[in-house]
Scaffold this motif. Sequence first.
Motif, PDB file in Angstrom:
ATOM      1  N   ARG A   1      -4.003   6.897   2.945  1.00 38.80           N
ATOM      2  CA  ARG A   1      -3.941   5.455   2.713  1.00 38.80           C
ATOM      3  C   ARG A   1      -2.786   4.819   3.507  1.00 38.80           C
TER       4      ARG A   1
ATOM      5  N   GLU B   1      -0.404 -11.100   0.570  1.00 43.59           N
ATOM      6  CA  GLU B   1       0.917 -10.472   0.473  1.00 43.59           C
ATOM      7  C   GLU B   1       1.696 -10.461   1.784  1.00 43.59           C
ATOM      8  N   HIS B   2       1.090 -10.818   2.890  1.00 42.48           N
ATOM      9  CA  HIS B   2       1.819 -10.769   4.168  1.00 42.48           C
ATOM     10  C   HIS B   2       2.476 -12.086   4.519  1.00 42.48           C
TER      11      HIS B   2
ATOM     12  N   HIS C   1      -7.259  -5.827   3.474  1.00 40.81           N
ATOM     13  CA  HIS C   1      -6.666  -5.973   4.799  1.00 40.81           C
ATOM     14  C   HIS C   1      -7.790  -5.788   5.813  1.00 40.81           C
TER      15      HIS C   1
ATOM     16  N   HIS D   1      -5.983  -3.205  -1.470  1.00 40.52           N
ATOM     17  CA  HIS D   1      -5.487  -3.002  -2.824  1.00 40.52           C
ATOM     18  C   HIS D   1      -6.578  -3.472  -3.785  1.00 40.52           C
TER      19      HIS D   1
END
Length: 449
Positions: free
Chosen positions: A320, A405-406, A375, A368
């Motif tokens: 992962r 989240e980025h 992603h 996730h």
Amino acid sequence: VDELSSRLARVVGPDQVITDRAVLAGYETDWTGRFAGRARLVVRPADRDEVAGVLLVCRDARVAVVPQGGNTGLVGGGVPRDGEVVLSLRRLDRLGPVDPIAGQVTVGAGATLAAVRRHAAAAGLDFGVDLAARESATIGGMVNTNAGGIRVLRWGSMRAQVVGAEAVLTDGRVLRRLAGLPKDSTGYDLVGTLVGSEGTLAVLTAVRLRLVPRPRRQVTATLAVADTVAAQRVLASVRAGVPGLTSAEIFYADGLRIVCDTQSIAPPFRTSYTTYLLVDFGAEDDPTPALAAALASRDDVLDSAIATDEAARRTLWAHRDGHTEAVNTLGVPLKLDVGVPAPALAEFEHELRAIVEVAGARLVLFGHLAEGNFHANVIGAHDPDTLTDAVMRAVARYGGTISAEHGVGVAKARWLPLVRSPVELELMAATKRAWDPDGLLNPGVLLPR
Ligand code: LAC
Ligand code: ZN
């Protein structure tokens, strides 16, 4: 040596003002190679007072400033675009003493995630957020993007870890709230405003973090399933039946193959499956029996690999964790970090795959699962803007987010109005003016120009 360099050298010392083009290169290009620009220079202050001095010089010279941490960002929010001063926070890496009663620690903005985790571990505690770039990503950068990572379902994103902060405004004034009071009912959450602000409001110099217990027993399992919907069903069942669920990550056959090829490691199973769900648990008592019981009755788990010792767990995680680096070997990827509500995830996935296929590009997908956070890594997109536009619009239609989240960075600023209403955008612009009236900090990032 120009006037600006010599004035900055008086603040930080001549060695900490970098103008050598070869050295600048490492600060000018982002990790993926997609975002790059020229820096006027890089300045590396040692502490808060030097940060304040640097900002005063830059304000006086009317030069924009790009704050930078570990330069592991993926949306172009931490690299220069147009001759800005890059303010590197990496030297602010002090680790304060762990407060075992409050379960908190104050760290410099430039401390890496890995250093904070080791520091917490030495005191018998852990830090709630973890992600693959741990050795380089800094706490300051992670706060500024509200980074998430692989344990959000258990401990929340960075927002949930930040209990205090110290930051310098462009006029040199210092906002300092580092007491970390668990209860505080005195008005606007200014520290919270800095979380996810992407370096546009103030320069973060220190952060007070909540720490979490270290689980005594950990178990990791990679489960082969038919597709994303099956993975969600299995996730629901282990969530309900196994204590201490900490991570639930999804990846697919082609991504796994690239990881294994580029890193010369073996896949988890001899047979190749379409979809893999990696789950990780941490608890006081060994979660393995409960996990085995939860999986035994399921015919949608096609294969499983379970690891309890550290080395075997690390091997499963490598499949992962290796995705981002492996994808980069295929060329400069277009990286779209998106989230949609769980019930819409599979339908969104089909639409996403179709969009990329029509564009004649290649999609490497992972993410996730528990947060519905995919992603989407696209390689070989001839028209990245059109493709991004289609994906962003699909995300918005499903009630999702264009960045899970980025961060927004420069990559997604023009699509922000898809997910933030006019009222919100007006309040965000007013917030920006209140904190940074001269527009000195990270222009072009987050807010549409
Ligand atoms: C990850 C980073 C890229 O999940 O967000 O690996
Ligand atoms: Zn991620």
